[in-house]
Write a protein that holds these residues in place. Structure first.
Motif: not given
Length: 215
Positions: A100-102, A112-116, A176-184
């Motif tokens: 999923i990350s890819r 791919e970044t540490s923001r995800l 349930v999958l969890r996803l977090s992304y650091q937004l600009e």
């Protein structure tokens, strides 16, 4: 009673029949593995695309409006929340995470970044599922409520809520999958998303048809 044929012809037929059954079973196991892989990949692509779309929408939205806009992207199986902190601790992994990350990175057009951050671990099963339901209920409830106000009645909102209940019950056993992304611009997009469970091949109609054809 001796079930083994007493004649050479009978034994030959028995050996051939046993070989056919074994080869069919091996083929079925291979087919199930390929089928599960294809269905899981299709689900991952759909989730990644929806997640990336939500990221793009929020990054074009003013910070003060991001919570409201993220809720508008909610749907059964997809519970987004804008927050100041990530819902996924760093370092979380799982068997679907790398895939999923890819795919998310490809949709976002960035490496791919540490923001995800992603996790498919079930160690906090009940807490994760409760968070999913809380976010989804709040977002869908607010959308149904505002829709009812526009029409000057609550009947439509109540009807929609009633229709949603059977759908929500069918989700009770899906992971349930969890996803977090650091937004600009600040903040995190947190998403709790269902990973649809693939029905075992032996429970499907294909299983019966396969053996009828093999016979």
């Amino acid at each position: 009673m001796n079930w083994w044929p007493g004649t050479l012809a009978g034994r030959t037929i028995a050996v051939l029949a046993a070989g056919l059954i074994v080869s069919n079973l091996i083929g079925l196991l291979i087919l199930e593995g390929e089928r599960d892989s294809a269905l899981n990949h299709a689900a991952d692509v759909a989730l990644a695309e929806r997640f990336a779309t939500t990221v793009n929408i929020l990054e074009r939205t003013a910070y003060t409006n991001r919570a409201e806009v993220s809720c508008r992207q909610a749907a059964p199986g997809f519970a987004p929340q804008f927050a100041s902190k990530p819902a996924v601790p760093s370092g979380q992994t799982g068997w679907r995470v790398r895939s999923i990350s890819r795919i998310v990175s490809e949709f976002l057009g960035e490496p791919e970044t540490s923001r995800l951050r992603l996790s498919d671990k079930e160690g906090e099963g009940s807490a994760v599922r409760n968070a999913y339901r809380t976010v989804l209920d709040r977002c869908l409830g607010s959308m149904m409520g505002s829709g009812a106000m526009m029409r000057g009645t609550k009947d439509s909102a109540m009807s929609m809520a009633a229709k949603m209940q059977p759908m929500m019950r069918t989700e009770s056993k899906e992971p349930v999958l969890r996803l977090s992304y650091q937004l600009e611009g600040g903040g995190w997009l947190n998403v709790w998303a269902l990973a649809p469970a693939v029905e075992p091949l032996w429970k499907s109609r294909f299983f019966l048809g396969f053996f009828v054809m093999a016979g």
